[in-house]
Design a protein around this motif. Structure first.
Motif, PDB file in Angstrom:
ATOM      1  N   ASP A 343      -6.537 -10.688  19.344  1.00 36.77           N
ATOM      2  CA  ASP A 343      -7.547  -9.629  19.112  1.00 36.77           C
ATOM      3  C   ASP A 343      -7.833  -9.700  17.631  1.00 36.77           C
ATOM      4  O   ASP A 343      -8.875  -9.348  17.264  1.00 36.77           O
ATOM      5  CB  ASP A 343      -7.052  -8.529  19.479  1.00 36.77           C
ATOM      6  N   ILE A 344      -6.923  -9.384  16.597  1.00 39.66           N
ATOM      7  CA  ILE A 344      -7.070  -9.391  15.457  1.00 39.66           C
ATOM      8  C   ILE A 344      -6.406 -10.710  14.618  1.00 39.66           C
ATOM      9  O   ILE A 344      -5.179 -11.070  14.608  1.00 39.66           O
ATOM     10  CB  ILE A 344      -6.182  -8.168  14.888  1.00 39.66           C
ATOM     11  N   GLY A 345      -7.385 -11.384  14.002  1.00 41.65           N
ATOM     12  CA  GLY A 345      -7.098 -12.631  13.242  1.00 41.65           C
ATOM     13  C   GLY A 345      -6.446 -12.554  11.699  1.00 41.65           C
ATOM     14  O   GLY A 345      -5.870 -11.314  11.563  1.00 41.65           O
ATOM     15  N   ALA A 346      -6.842 -13.457  11.008  1.00 41.99           N
ATOM     16  CA  ALA A 346      -6.281 -13.464   9.634  1.00 41.99           C
ATOM     17  C   ALA A 346      -7.103 -12.315   8.681  1.00 41.99           C
ATOM     18  O   ALA A 346      -8.401 -12.655   8.793  1.00 41.99           O
ATOM     19  CB  ALA A 346      -5.876 -14.692   9.175  1.00 41.99           C
ATOM     20  N   ILE A 347      -6.621 -11.728   7.737  1.00 44.21           N
ATOM     21  CA  ILE A 347      -7.451 -10.947   6.640  1.00 44.21           C
ATOM     22  C   ILE A 347      -8.027 -12.196   5.850  1.00 44.21           C
ATOM     23  O   ILE A 347      -7.266 -13.294   5.640  1.00 44.21           O
ATOM     24  CB  ILE A 347      -6.405 -10.124   5.938  1.00 44.21           C
ATOM     25  N   ASN A 348      -9.285 -12.006   5.378  1.00 42.34           N
ATOM     26  CA  ASN A 348      -9.791 -13.315   4.779  1.00 42.34           C
ATOM     27  C   ASN A 348      -9.308 -13.998   3.686  1.00 42.34           C
ATOM     28  O   ASN A 348      -9.608 -15.203   3.353  1.00 42.34           O
ATOM     29  CB  ASN A 348     -11.443 -12.843   4.438  1.00 42.34           C
ATOM     30  N   SER A 349      -8.806 -13.246   2.710  1.00 44.38           N
ATOM     31  CA  SER A 349      -7.856 -13.481   1.362  1.00 44.38           C
ATOM     32  C   SER A 349      -6.823 -12.784   1.082  1.00 44.38           C
ATOM     33  O   SER A 349      -6.655 -11.918   1.492  1.00 44.38           O
ATOM     34  CB  SER A 349      -9.044 -13.603   0.321  1.00 44.38           C
ATOM     35  N   ARG A 350      -6.131 -13.291   0.351  1.00 41.19           N
ATOM     36  CA  ARG A 350      -4.960 -12.624  -0.501  1.00 41.19           C
ATOM     37  C   ARG A 350      -5.420 -11.402  -0.960  1.00 41.19           C
ATOM     38  O   ARG A 350      -5.168 -10.650  -1.044  1.00 41.19           O
ATOM     39  CB  ARG A 350      -3.959 -13.382  -1.337  1.00 41.19           C
ATOM     40  N   GLN A 351      -6.446 -11.658  -1.811  1.00 37.39           N
ATOM     41  CA  GLN A 351      -7.088 -10.537  -2.600  1.00 37.39           C
ATOM     42  C   GLN A 351      -7.533  -9.318  -1.752  1.00 37.39           C
ATOM     43  O   GLN A 351      -7.175  -8.258  -2.032  1.00 37.39           O
ATOM     44  CB  GLN A 351      -8.303 -11.213  -3.326  1.00 37.39           C
ATOM     45  N   GLN A 352      -8.049  -9.969  -0.546  1.00 32.28           N
ATOM     46  CA  GLN A 352      -8.624  -8.632   0.478  1.00 32.28           C
ATOM     47  C   GLN A 352      -7.410  -7.946   1.065  1.00 32.28           C
ATOM     48  O   GLN A 352      -7.301  -6.895   1.275  1.00 32.28           O
ATOM     49  CB  GLN A 352      -9.414  -9.329   1.504  1.00 32.28           C
ATOM     50  N   LEU A 353      -6.265  -8.803   1.488  1.00 34.27           N
ATOM     51  CA  LEU A 353      -5.154  -8.023   1.839  1.00 34.27           C
ATOM     52  C   LEU A 353      -4.657  -7.204   0.950  1.00 34.27           C
ATOM     53  O   LEU A 353      -4.030  -6.009   1.251  1.00 34.27           O
ATOM     54  CB  LEU A 353      -4.163  -9.185   2.398  1.00 34.27           C
ATOM     55  N   ASP A 354      -4.334  -7.707  -0.400  1.00 33.94           N
ATOM     56  CA  ASP A 354      -3.699  -6.780  -1.371  1.00 33.94           C
ATOM     57  C   ASP A 354      -4.742  -5.575  -1.478  1.00 33.94           C
ATOM     58  O   ASP A 354      -4.108  -4.355  -1.709  1.00 33.94           O
ATOM     59  CB  ASP A 354      -3.851  -7.399  -2.856  1.00 33.94           C
ATOM     60  N   ASN A 355      -5.910  -5.384  -1.522  1.00 30.33           N
ATOM     61  CA  ASN A 355      -6.818  -4.377  -1.349  1.00 30.33           C
ATOM     62  C   ASN A 355      -6.557  -3.498  -0.135  1.00 30.33           C
ATOM     63  O   ASN A 355      -6.399  -2.210  -0.432  1.00 30.33           O
ATOM     64  CB  ASN A 355      -8.144  -4.789  -1.277  1.00 30.33           C
ATOM     65  N   ILE A 356      -6.242  -4.084   0.982  1.00 30.98           N
ATOM     66  CA  ILE A 356      -6.052  -3.086   2.320  1.00 30.98           C
ATOM     67  C   ILE A 356      -4.819  -2.341   1.697  1.00 30.98           C
ATOM     68  O   ILE A 356      -4.472  -1.212   2.009  1.00 30.98           O
ATOM     69  CB  ILE A 356      -6.215  -4.186   3.196  1.00 30.98           C
ATOM     70  N   ASN A 357      -3.804  -3.013   1.331  1.00 31.87           N
ATOM     71  CA  ASN A 357      -2.368  -2.676   1.133  1.00 31.87           C
ATOM     72  C   ASN A 357      -2.520  -1.712   0.329  1.00 31.87           C
ATOM     73  O   ASN A 357      -1.676  -0.685   0.135  1.00 31.87           O
ATOM     74  CB  ASN A 357      -1.429  -3.861   0.935  1.00 31.87           C
ATOM     75  N   LYS A 358      -3.170  -1.823  -0.778  1.00 35.11           N
ATOM     76  CA  LYS A 358      -3.524  -0.789  -1.770  1.00 35.11           C
ATOM     77  C   LYS A 358      -4.020   0.648  -1.264  1.00 35.11           C
ATOM     78  O   LYS A 358      -3.389   1.698  -1.504  1.00 35.11           O
ATOM     79  CB  LYS A 358      -4.427  -1.082  -2.743  1.00 35.11           C
ATOM     80  N   TYR A 359      -4.874   0.502  -0.420  1.00 35.66           N
ATOM     81  CA  TYR A 359      -5.403   1.418   0.335  1.00 35.66           C
ATOM     82  C   TYR A 359      -4.345   2.357   1.444  1.00 35.66           C
ATOM     83  O   TYR A 359      -4.414   3.352   1.522  1.00 35.66           O
ATOM     84  CB  TYR A 359      -6.652   1.356   1.126  1.00 35.66           C
ATOM     85  N   LEU A 360      -3.329   1.430   2.142  1.00 42.69           N
ATOM     86  CA  LEU A 360      -2.273   2.164   2.660  1.00 42.69           C
ATOM     87  C   LEU A 360      -1.734   2.685   1.845  1.00 42.69           C
ATOM     88  O   LEU A 360      -1.150   3.975   2.446  1.00 42.69           O
ATOM     89  CB  LEU A 360      -1.606   0.720   3.676  1.00 42.69           C
ATOM     90  N   LYS A 361      -1.171   2.621   0.679  1.00 45.90           N
ATOM     91  CA  LYS A 361      -0.390   3.268  -0.147  1.00 45.90           C
ATOM     92  C   LYS A 361      -1.199   4.357  -0.338  1.00 45.90           C
ATOM     93  O   LYS A 361      -0.633   5.628  -0.600  1.00 45.90           O
ATOM     94  CB  LYS A 361       0.117   2.353  -1.527  1.00 45.90           C
TER      95      LYS A 361
END
Ligand code: NAD
Length: 492
Positions: A343-361
């Motif tokens: 249902d949910i694949g990979a986040i497009n790039s490391r940079q985008q994953l870092d950005n999402i994790n930043k918002y989770l914090k």
């Protein structure tokens, strides 16, 4: 009793997640080790002599090398497009132009499986999404606009519709082939030629489209596809021989482009970010609404400009909806994009994953309560669990800024007026969703929500005949439908 119910639920979730893998075959796919620039109908080495790697975000392995177009390469592409415009395309009878477009549409359909697999490999989106949504819709855009090519006098009665010249088109990574089709098809139908640049993390399907265009015998130079990152995009925007910029991407880059073209003759359409409100009233069919919310934010990893990233639930059904949502989140499968169960694949790039994790914090620091599904994540690649935030206030950054990941903020409301005010209280205005049994409520909200698209009792539905575009910082201009012809025309 409660324990038995919980156990049954757990068994249900585990069995959903433990489906045997059902991997899409790679047999239809050929990815060349190196891709050149598509200029004037040929694949040309870049004058920059530089290449960059495009990787598979699900395992971080390199898929291919792709050429970097520098200013001189951009100049070559624009020159080819101008030449083709003046000598061939501008004067070609519109029904002849349409024939090429129909041919390209059919060729995309014929190679749909290959396109779908490459889209999932390069971008990380689940194969179900690329196969059932991106690729068919891309072909449909060519079919739809081919139909308009020789009917412009009916689209704009009593006006003479003239093409503009060369269109510079810059697209993002979330719908690579679809965005390319979305841009190229109306430009060709209206007699313009094109220089298109795909995003640097997902260039492959646009380059495969270039191969189809070459095979279709479209006159050389009518469509040029060049690759590179920010500098290449900026060189397209700043080129003096470009007449129109069509940009889809972030609001930040949209503003840079707007400044760069101010005071020039260039026309522009800017399709930018979003922070869509999805609104559930207490009279809505709740299961259907929850499914719509899941589809609106979690499928496709939340990598959708119009993703329903803010949920507003009427107070009387708030607890019920949260419960249903959490239960459904537990059944979602995060994993290999090529697995048909994913249902949910990979986040497009490391940079985008870092950005999402930043918002989770940020969300947790702002005092919101975070809940994530308990699923396992693959060991390699860029993945994120579906996440919801409750106890959110309207001014929180997680409720105001675009996260572009599988992250949902949830707030309650009591009255229509309150939710309209909350939904409109962001800098964006791209899309929204309303879930209710009452037609009158739908009409009340759709007329007051400041969003380019409002879906009622559904979400993320697209059709080539339907215009799409934003208000406020979500950009301006419309793409799709009859409206999507206008930005490529001068009406006299
Ligand atoms: P981005 O703005 O970083 O990049 C988009 C494209 O612009 C890429 O091809 C990039 O190389 C290019 N670019 C970067 N800097 C540039 C510059 N200075 N001049 C010219 N070109 C430049 O966006 P992204 O991260 O690729 O995509 C995600 C964003 O796109 C999100 O904000 C999303 O909401 C938005 N988006 C909007 C729509 C819409 O229809 N409104 C559709 C899809 C995506």
């Amino acid at each position: 009793m409660a324990t038995t119910k919980n156990n049954t639920l757990k068994l249900k979730f585990d069995s959903a997640r433990n489906l045997s893998p059902s991997l899409e075959s790679l047999s239809a796919v050929k990815i060349e080790p190196r891709f050149e620039l598509f200029i004037n109908g040929k694949f040309e080495q870049p004058l920059s002599r530089k290449y960059f790697a495009t990787i598979n975000p699900a395992n971080e392995e390199k898929l291919a090398e792709v050429a970097v177009a520098n200013k001189a390469d951009v100049n070559r592409a624009v020159h080819a497009a101008r030449n083709a415009y003046e000598k061939v395309w501008k004067t070609m009878p519109p029904n002849e132009r349409a024939k090429y477009m129909y041919r390209i549409a059919r060729m995309i359909q014929e190679r749909a499986r290959e396109f779908a697999v490459i889209e999932s490999l390069d971008g990380g989106k689940p194969i179900r999404e690329s196969r059932d949504f991106d690729i068919p819709l891309a072909a449909n855009h060519f079919f739809y606009y081919a139909g308009w090519a020789d009917k412009l006098e009916y689209a704009f009665p009593n006006r003479l519709a003239q093409s503009l010249g060369v269109a510079g088109q810059i697209i993002p990574w979330n719908f690579p082939l679809l965005m390319a089709a979305w841009k190229i098809a109306p430009a060709l139908a209206t007699g313009n030629t094109v220089v298109l640049k795909p995003a640097e993390t997902t260039p492959l399907t646009a380059l495969k489209l270039a191969a189809i265009i070459q095979e279709s015998d479209l006159p050389p130079g009518v469509v040029n596809i060049i690759t590179g990152a920010e500098e290449t995009g900026a060189a397209i925007v700043e080129h003096p021989n470009i007449d129109k910029i069509a940009f889809t991407g972030s609001t930040e880059v949209g503003k840079i482009i707007q400044r760069a073209i101010s005071g020039t003759h260039k026309k522009a359409t800017l399709e930018l970010g979003g922070k869509a409100a999805n609104i559930i009233f207490d009279d809505a069919p709740l299961d259907q609404a929850v499914e719509g919310v899941i589809n609106g934010i979690f499928f496709n990893q939340g990598h959708v400009c119009c993703a329903g990233s803010r949920l507003y639930v009427q107070e009387s059904v708030y607890q019920q909806v949260i419960k249903k949502l959490k239960d459904r989140m537990e059944t979602l499968i995060v994993g290999d994009p090529l697995d048909k169960n994913t249902d949910i694949g990979a986040i497009n790039s490391r940079q985008q994953l870092d950005n999402i994790n930043k918002y989770l914090k940020i969300g947790q620091q702002e005092g919101a309560e975070m809940y994530q599904s308990s699923c396992d994540l693959p060991k390699r690649g860029f993945f994120c669990r579906p996440t919801i935030f409750t106890n959110v206030s309207q001014s929180n950054r997680i409720a105001q800024e675009e996260i572009f990941g599988p992250v949902l903020t949830i707030q309650s409301f009591r009255t229509d007026d309150e939710v309209i005010e909350k939904a409109n209280n962001t800098p964006f205005g791209l899309s929204a969703g309303v879930w209710t049994d009452k037609g009158s409520k739908i009409f009340n909200l759709t007329s007051k929500l400041k969003a380019g698209v409002v879906w009622a009792n559904t979400f993320n539905k697209f059709d080539p005949a339907s215009p799409f575009g934003g208000y406020k910082e979500s950009g301006y201009g419309r793409e799709g439908g009859l409206h999507g012809l206008l930005p490529y025309l001068k009406l006299v």
